[in-house]
Write a protein that holds these residues in place. Structure first.
Motif, PDB file in Angstrom:
ATOM      1  N   TYR A 133       1.111  12.812   7.493  1.00 28.23           N
ATOM      2  CA  TYR A 133       1.339  11.496   7.586  1.00 28.23           C
ATOM      3  C   TYR A 133       2.105  10.885   6.520  1.00 28.23           C
ATOM      4  CZ  TYR A 133       0.568   6.075   7.322  1.00 28.23           C
ATOM      5  OH  TYR A 133       0.602   4.871   7.283  1.00 28.23           O
ATOM      6  N   ARG A 182       4.289   7.312   4.871  1.00 29.59           N
ATOM      7  CA  ARG A 182       4.610   5.931   5.029  1.00 29.59           C
ATOM      8  C   ARG A 182       6.222   6.209   4.449  1.00 29.59           C
ATOM      9  NH1 ARG A 182       1.433   1.156   5.092  1.00 29.59           N
ATOM     10  NH2 ARG A 182       2.747  -0.614   5.724  1.00 29.59           N
ATOM     11  N   ARG A 209      -9.416   7.576  11.642  1.00 29.02           N
ATOM     12  CA  ARG A 209     -10.593   6.697  12.062  1.00 29.02           C
ATOM     13  C   ARG A 209     -10.500   6.531  13.648  1.00 29.02           C
ATOM     14  NH1 ARG A 209     -10.373   1.893   8.735  1.00 29.02           N
ATOM     15  NH2 ARG A 209      -8.118   1.883   9.628  1.00 29.02           N
ATOM     16  N   ILE A 210      -9.573   6.318  14.228  1.00 26.89           N
ATOM     17  CA  ILE A 210      -9.331   6.371  15.585  1.00 26.89           C
ATOM     18  C   ILE A 210      -9.992   7.467  16.120  1.00 26.89           C
ATOM     19  CG2 ILE A 210      -7.754   6.206  17.426  1.00 26.89           C
ATOM     20  CD1 ILE A 210      -5.909   4.611  15.971  1.00 26.89           C
ATOM     21  N   GLU A 225       6.405   4.098   9.627  1.00 23.75           N
ATOM     22  CA  GLU A 225       5.400   5.305   9.297  1.00 23.75           C
ATOM     23  C   GLU A 225       5.930   6.705  10.087  1.00 23.75           C
ATOM     24  OE1 GLU A 225       1.358   3.960   9.668  1.00 23.75           O
ATOM     25  OE2 GLU A 225       2.187   2.076   9.964  1.00 23.75           O
ATOM     26  N   PHE A 273     -12.967   5.899   4.783  1.00 28.70           N
ATOM     27  CA  PHE A 273     -12.815   4.738   5.769  1.00 28.70           C
ATOM     28  C   PHE A 273     -14.015   4.561   6.646  1.00 28.70           C
ATOM     29  CE2 PHE A 273     -10.949   8.828   7.098  1.00 28.70           C
ATOM     30  CZ  PHE A 273     -11.541   8.764   8.342  1.00 28.70           C
ATOM     31  N   ASN A 281     -13.803   7.755  15.460  1.00 22.16           N
ATOM     32  CA  ASN A 281     -14.651   6.751  16.415  1.00 22.16           C
ATOM     33  C   ASN A 281     -14.727   7.213  17.838  1.00 22.16           C
ATOM     34  OD1 ASN A 281     -15.016   5.048  14.413  1.00 22.16           O
ATOM     35  ND2 ASN A 281     -13.220   3.740  14.385  1.00 22.16           N
ATOM     36  N   ARG A 309       7.310  -1.203  12.962  1.00 29.25           N
ATOM     37  CA  ARG A 309       6.731  -2.508  13.307  1.00 29.25           C
ATOM     38  C   ARG A 309       7.923  -3.623  13.627  1.00 29.25           C
ATOM     39  NH1 ARG A 309       2.090  -3.171   8.782  1.00 29.25           N
ATOM     40  NH2 ARG A 309       1.831  -0.942   8.591  1.00 29.25           N
ATOM     41  N   ARG A 360      -5.527   6.948   7.102  1.00 27.96           N
ATOM     42  CA  ARG A 360      -6.725   6.635   7.554  1.00 27.96           C
ATOM     43  C   ARG A 360      -7.027   6.218   8.917  1.00 27.96           C
ATOM     44  NH1 ARG A 360      -7.944   3.043   1.910  1.00 27.96           N
ATOM     45  NH2 ARG A 360      -8.315   4.762   0.821  1.00 27.96           N
ATOM     46  N   ARG A 361      -5.877   5.283   9.440  1.00 21.33           N
ATOM     47  CA  ARG A 361      -6.145   4.556  10.691  1.00 21.33           C
ATOM     48  C   ARG A 361      -5.955   5.710  11.587  1.00 21.33           C
ATOM     49  NH1 ARG A 361      -1.340   2.833  12.943  1.00 21.33           N
ATOM     50  NH2 ARG A 361      -1.335   2.239  14.886  1.00 21.33           N
ATOM     51  N   ILE A 362      -5.384   6.815  11.628  1.00 21.62           N
ATOM     52  CA  ILE A 362      -5.383   7.827  12.945  1.00 21.62           C
ATOM     53  C   ILE A 362      -6.582   8.639  12.514  1.00 21.62           C
ATOM     54  CG2 ILE A 362      -4.312  10.030  13.437  1.00 21.62           C
ATOM     55  CD1 ILE A 362      -1.856   8.759  12.155  1.00 21.62           C
TER      56      ILE A 362
END
Length: 150
Positions: A120, A122, A25-26, A128, A45, A29, A150, A21-23
């Motif tokens: 991807y 996790r 979305r970037i 990740e 998303f 966008n 992280r 999702r995060r990738i």
């Protein structure tokens, strides 16, 4: 090959697996910020900017298409998708799959219709992993592994 290379594509077919999702979305966008018209089958998303919802097979004229779960479709639906991908090689197409497919992409017929595979996964709570593959004629010609801690 870097993940940012995907941001500057003008055409191509990208299969994103493992629910990234995060990738996704970037990337979407950024394309929306550039003023590209995006048509999505659905939006798993939030995307900033203008996104149209509809059937990509019936709506030509968009710059970017987001197609959900291409590997989970029935045989007839997959055949229709493969034909559509062949006809729309000049468009940017993001195929977003919730389940993870990495090195096993060679078992799927869609390997012949995609240019990039972003897998991807996790690994643990704080790690990740993203495997990025560039394919030509269904064969991996370049790959990169990115790990985020992280």
């Amino acid at each position: 090959m870097k993940l940012t290379d995907l941001l500057y594509l003008k055409s191509g077919r990208i299969l994103m697996t493992g629910n990234p999702r995060r990738i996704a979305r970037i990337i979407l966008n950024e394309w929306a910020r550039q003023g590209w018209k995006i048509l999505a089958e659905g939006v798993p998303f939030q995307i900033e900017g203008e996104v149209f919802i509809g059937d990509p097979f019936k709506n030509p004229g968009f710059d970017v298409y987001l197609i959900l779960n291409p590997l989970s479709r029935t045989g007839q639906e997959k055949e229709r998708l493969h034909q559509w991908l062949t006809l729309n090689q000049d468009k940017l197409v993001v195929l977003y799959e919730h389940r993870y497919v990495g090195d096993s992409i060679t078992r799927y017929a869609i390997k012949n219709f995609i240019d990039y595979l972003l897998a991807y996964r996790r690994e643990t709570v704080d790690t990740e992993r993203v495997n990025l593959y560039r394919l030509e004629n269904g064969k991996v010609v370049e790959s990169a592994r990115l790990i985020r801690r992280r």
